[in-house]
Design an enzyme around this catalytic site. Structure first.
Site, mmCIF file in Angstrom:
data_model
loop_
_atom_site.group_PDB
_atom_site.id
_atom_site.type_symbol
_atom_site.label_atom_id
_atom_site.label_comp_id
_atom_site.label_asym_id
_atom_site.label_seq_id
_atom_site.Cartn_x
_atom_site.Cartn_y
_atom_site.Cartn_z
ATOM 1 C CG HIS A 61 -1.727 -1.174 1.431
ATOM 2 N ND1 HIS A 61 -1.903 -1.773 2.661
ATOM 3 C CD2 HIS A 61 -2.428 -1.926 0.549
ATOM 4 C CE1 HIS A 61 -2.691 -2.823 2.528
ATOM 5 N NE2 HIS A 61 -3.020 -2.944 1.254
ATOM 6 C CE LYS A 71 1.969 3.431 5.412
ATOM 7 N NZ LYS A 71 1.462 2.225 4.741
ATOM 8 C CE1 TYR A 131 0.502 2.388 9.187
ATOM 9 C CE2 TYR A 131 0.160 0.262 10.246
ATOM 10 C CZ TYR A 131 -0.238 1.231 9.352
ATOM 11 O OH TYR A 131 -1.381 1.045 8.607
ATOM 12 C CG ASP A 169 -4.249 -5.840 0.169
ATOM 13 O OD1 ASP A 169 -4.595 -4.672 -0.106
ATOM 14 O OD2 ASP A 169 -3.708 -6.148 1.251
#
Length: 182
Positions: A61, A71, A131, A169
């Protein structure tokens, strides 16, 4: 805390200094001043946490500008293979990926800047992943790359035929068909 470079420019591993004794351990998981002293200046605005079972594969992603996200990945419980793919079209490492094992035991963190697609696979019984992001989620800017794109040749540490993957996905294009605006 120490910063370790990787084979891809701007993608770094953060190794916290861990203090252990008879009680257990302590470490600073994030210290803005310590990172700034090493040239990393990021203003994180959102924390995300996920729980996943063995065999789960999330990704790959990304969010396009102006909502691109840096991130800072870490594992609170369990073990994952964390993967970042360079999708910066002018980068000499475009289309290359970097993979690292992150776990509650090694306490390593991966700092993934703008211009990378990201995903992970769970190789322990379960995993809790936390995260930080420097930009809020924006659905209209999201994009992705299919996890099993043969041109990327990513070793996810599992049998991909048995992987637990979201329907969303499974519909992602390969890197050649992604809408990266980096």
């Amino acid at each position: 805390m120490t910063i370790e470079t990787t084979s891809i420019q701007d993608l770094v591993i953060i190794n916290p200094t861990v203090f252990e004794d008879a009680r257990g351990y302590f470490f600073e998981a994030y210290n803005q001043n310590a990172l700034a002293a090493q040239g990393i200046h990021i203003n994180f605005v959102q924390d995300n946490q996920s729980f996943s079972k063995r065999g789960t594969l999330r990704g790959l992603h990304y969010q396009n500008p102006p909502f691109a996200q840096t991130k800072l990945m870490r594992v609170l419980e369990g073990e994952i293979i964390d993967v970042a793919v360079d999708i910066r079209k002018q980068s000499p490492t475009y289309g290359q990926h970097f993979a690292i094992t992150l776990s509650d035991e090694n306490k390593k963190q991966l700092l993934i800047p703008h211009g990378f697609a990201h995903g992970f696979s769970v190789i322990s019984e379960t995993a809790v992943v936390l995260y930080k992001c420097d930009q809020f989620y924006n659905k209209e800017s999201e994009g992705g790359i299919r996890f099993d794109d043969s041109s990327l040749n990513i070793d996810w540490g599992m049998d991909l035929a048995a992987a637990i993957v979201s329907d969303k996905d499974l519909l992602l294009p390969g890197i050649e068909g992604c809408n990266s605006q980096f």
